[in-house]
Design an enzyme around this catalytic site. Structure first.
Site, PDB file in Angstrom:
ATOM      1  N   SER A  56       0.484  -1.301   0.102  1.00 48.53           N
ATOM      2  CA  SER A  56      -0.152   0.254  -0.356  1.00 48.53           C
ATOM      3  C   SER A  56       1.404   1.309   0.107  1.00 48.53           C
ATOM      4  CB  SER A  56      -0.538  -0.215   0.940  1.00 48.53           C
ATOM      5  OG  SER A  56      -1.664  -1.195   1.134  1.00 48.53           O
ATOM      6  N   ARG A  94       7.090   6.788  -3.973  1.00 49.84           N
ATOM      7  CA  ARG A  94       7.993   7.266  -3.073  1.00 49.84           C
ATOM      8  C   ARG A  94       7.439   5.993  -2.045  1.00 49.84           C
ATOM      9  NH1 ARG A  94       3.607  10.188  -5.063  1.00 49.84           N
ATOM     10  NH2 ARG A  94       2.031  10.454  -3.998  1.00 49.84           N
ATOM     11  N   ASP A 152      -5.173  -2.303  -2.420  1.00 49.95           N
ATOM     12  CA  ASP A 152      -5.940  -2.595  -1.730  1.00 49.95           C
ATOM     13  C   ASP A 152      -7.620  -2.797  -2.346  1.00 49.95           C
ATOM     14  OD1 ASP A 152      -6.668   0.049  -1.436  1.00 49.95           O
ATOM     15  OD2 ASP A 152      -6.461   0.054   0.163  1.00 49.95           O
TER      16      ASP A 152
HETATM   17 MG    MG Z   1      -8.277  -0.562   4.406  1.00 44.80          MG
END
Ligand code: MG
Ligand code: ADP
Length: 495
Positions: free
Chosen positions: A147, A162, A200
């Protein structure tokens, strides 16, 4: 009464009318098409290289890992092929020192070590057999939920753009994170192949598609948590920029036979130019004093990270209002019982601090049906250091909360409605299925109802269309979803 009138006036500033909503949907559809045509639009429309969506009949055992911030999760998921699955998982905190190390391999070898520990604990036979007779046992396909911003160029290929969330390992920037992990897995000689790099939202879409009843697949995976984002299934032929991307890669490096690809919209930056988004003084001040002014403008009006702060700024404006009749959180004689209340706001109250109010506060207030809003007064004292608030104050707060929360849900409906209309799925399919995840949509009372109300007001959806839309919570999206993407990656590889 003056306070109630003033609170009503402020709440009205958050109204997002039926016309606003329809303009928003049209503009969202325009930006969707722009994003599919070229890189660098407001809505990025990032190709994910996921070219199929599960229908619940998939089977097998897969590994999934999730590096999201504080923790690293390892899990194995067994798909039973009947919409159900079993999941075993372990979780460790990532040591602070590894987040800031000079050497990327230190972090990734730590991650590989956790995978090794997990295999030893939960799949020891497999692990030992592989050690004794390499090549005898099949490799586990692993889905890697990562993530942080990456530029994905293949199903298991993506360069780190980044770091965020406290990580800063300079050496890793620009490198393929799947390759970094695979290298350390190989160094430990584990029977594991990093098969998929997972966002996600895509995980949410896949997880919902596997678990939702019926054979039909899910159209959208959407997150309404700290941030907001969505992924949906697009026709490959509509992704005009894919030709250029393929050329750079020396040809299409994904399965083209399904004619589909999941797109990660990155809709948090929808309408950064504020052509159709609502813009109150509180929104403007929040943005100005944020660390990224002018960007993620949609997210700043919709997601959990921001709603508490919007409310705080509105409350503060009401408190500081020079309309002396509309005295808010100040001493007053209550019409309720003719008693004078002495309200005390502690000097270091969260009311005076940027980001002082958490969005969970809004959920509690919205839900409060207690006499004289006793529960709201309790959280005011506990969370905000405001003692003995009057019932009138609590009523005013509840009006503002409702206005901020409902606007967020109606804006969420803009994004979801636009994807539904742009993909024309209501016309071609019997119904449309949406998987959602995130604390806001899970816990904010009525969030889905307000979305549905907005759907009924949307031209092209309406009363009839709304009935054909299913919304379901996709739990365990990052584990189950990553496993399912690892599976489709594995299948796509077969000749
Ligand atoms: Mg979440
Ligand atoms: P993440 O998005 O980081 O995966 P969550 O889905 O749990 O995590 O979302 C966290 C966000 O949700 C935070 O911004 C928090 O303020 C907000 N939040 C947490 N609890 C609630 C609640 N009960 N109602 C509304 N928002 C909540």
């Amino acid at each position: 009464m003056a306070l109630e009138k003033e609170a009503k006036r402020m709440a009205a500033e958050f109204e997002y009318s039926k016309d606003d909503l329809n303009r928003g949907v049209q503009h969202f559809m325009t930006e969707m098409r722009e994003g599919l045509g070229k890189t660098g639009g407001h809505i990025s429309q990032i190709p994910t290289y996921v070219t199929a969506v599960p229908n619940g009949t998939e089977k097998g055992t897969f590994l999934a890992v999730d590096l999201g911030g504080t923790n690293f999760r390892v899990c194995s998921i067994t798909l039973h092929g009947n919409h159900t699955f079993s999941l075993t998982q372990s979780k460790v905190a990532v040591p602070r020192t590894l987040m800031e190390t000079q050497v990327a391999a230190e972090l990734f070898s730590f991650l590989a070590k956790q995978i090794e520990n997990f295999l030893k604990t939960h799949h020891n036979d497999h692990f030992e057999t592989h050690k004794a007779k390499p090549g005898q046992v099949a490799y586990f396909d692993l889905g890697f939920t990562f993530s942080f911003p990456v530029e994905q160029v293949g199903i298991n290929k993506g360069a780190l753009v980044r770091w965020t969330k406290g990580f800063s390992i300079q050496e890793a920037i620009g490198k393929d994170v799947c390759e970094l992990l695979q290298k350390e897995i190989d160094a430990l000689n584990l029977p594991v192949k990093v098969s998929a790099l997972v966002n996600d939202t895509v995980g949410t879409l896949m997880a919902r598609s596997y678990t939702s009843p019926g054979k039909e697949s899910t159209l959208i995976g959407a997150i309404f948590g700290t941030g907001t984002n969505g992924a949906y299934v697009e026709r490959l032929s509509n992704i005009k920029k894919m030709k250029d991307i393929d050329e750079k890669q020396g040809g299409a490096n994904y399965d083209t036979t399904t004619g589909l690809m999941v797109i990660n919209t990155e809709w948090g930056s929808f309408d950064n130019a504020l052509k159709v988004l609502p813009d109150t003084p509180y929104d403007r001040a929040l943005d100005k004093e944020s660390n990224n002014p002018g960007i993620q403008m949609f997210e700043k009006r919709v997601s959990g990270m921001f709603l508490g702060e919007i409310l705080r700024r509105a409350m503060l404006a009401l408190h500081n209002s020079d309309n002396s009749n509309a005295s808010f959180l100040k001493d007053k004689t209550s019409a309720d019982n003719d008693l004078t209340t002495t309200t005390v706001i502690e000097p270091d109250s969260a009311l005076f601090k940027q980001w002082g109010i958490d969005t969970s506060f809004l959920s509690i207030v919205e839900e409060d049906q207690s006499d004289h809003l006793r529960i709201t007064k309790q959280v005011l004292e506990k969370d905000l250091g405001i003692q003995a608030a009057a019932t009138e104050d609590a009523i005013a707060i509840k009006m503002l909360v409702h206005a901020v929360g409902k606007r967020a849900a109606r804006l969420a409906a803009v994004a979801l409605g636009a994807v539904i209309l742009e993909t024309k799925r209501l016309e071609t399919d019997g119904f449309v299925d949406i998987g959602v995840d995130g604390s806001l949509v899970e816990y904010y009372p009525g969030f889905e109802d307000y979305i549905r109300e907005a759907f009924r007001e949307t031209q092209g959806i309406g009363e009839e269309g709304e009935k054909k839309i299913r919304i379901g919570l996709a739990k365990d999206g990052s584990g189950l979803g990553a496993a399912l993407i690892a599976l489709t990656a594995h299948d796509a590889e077969k000749p």
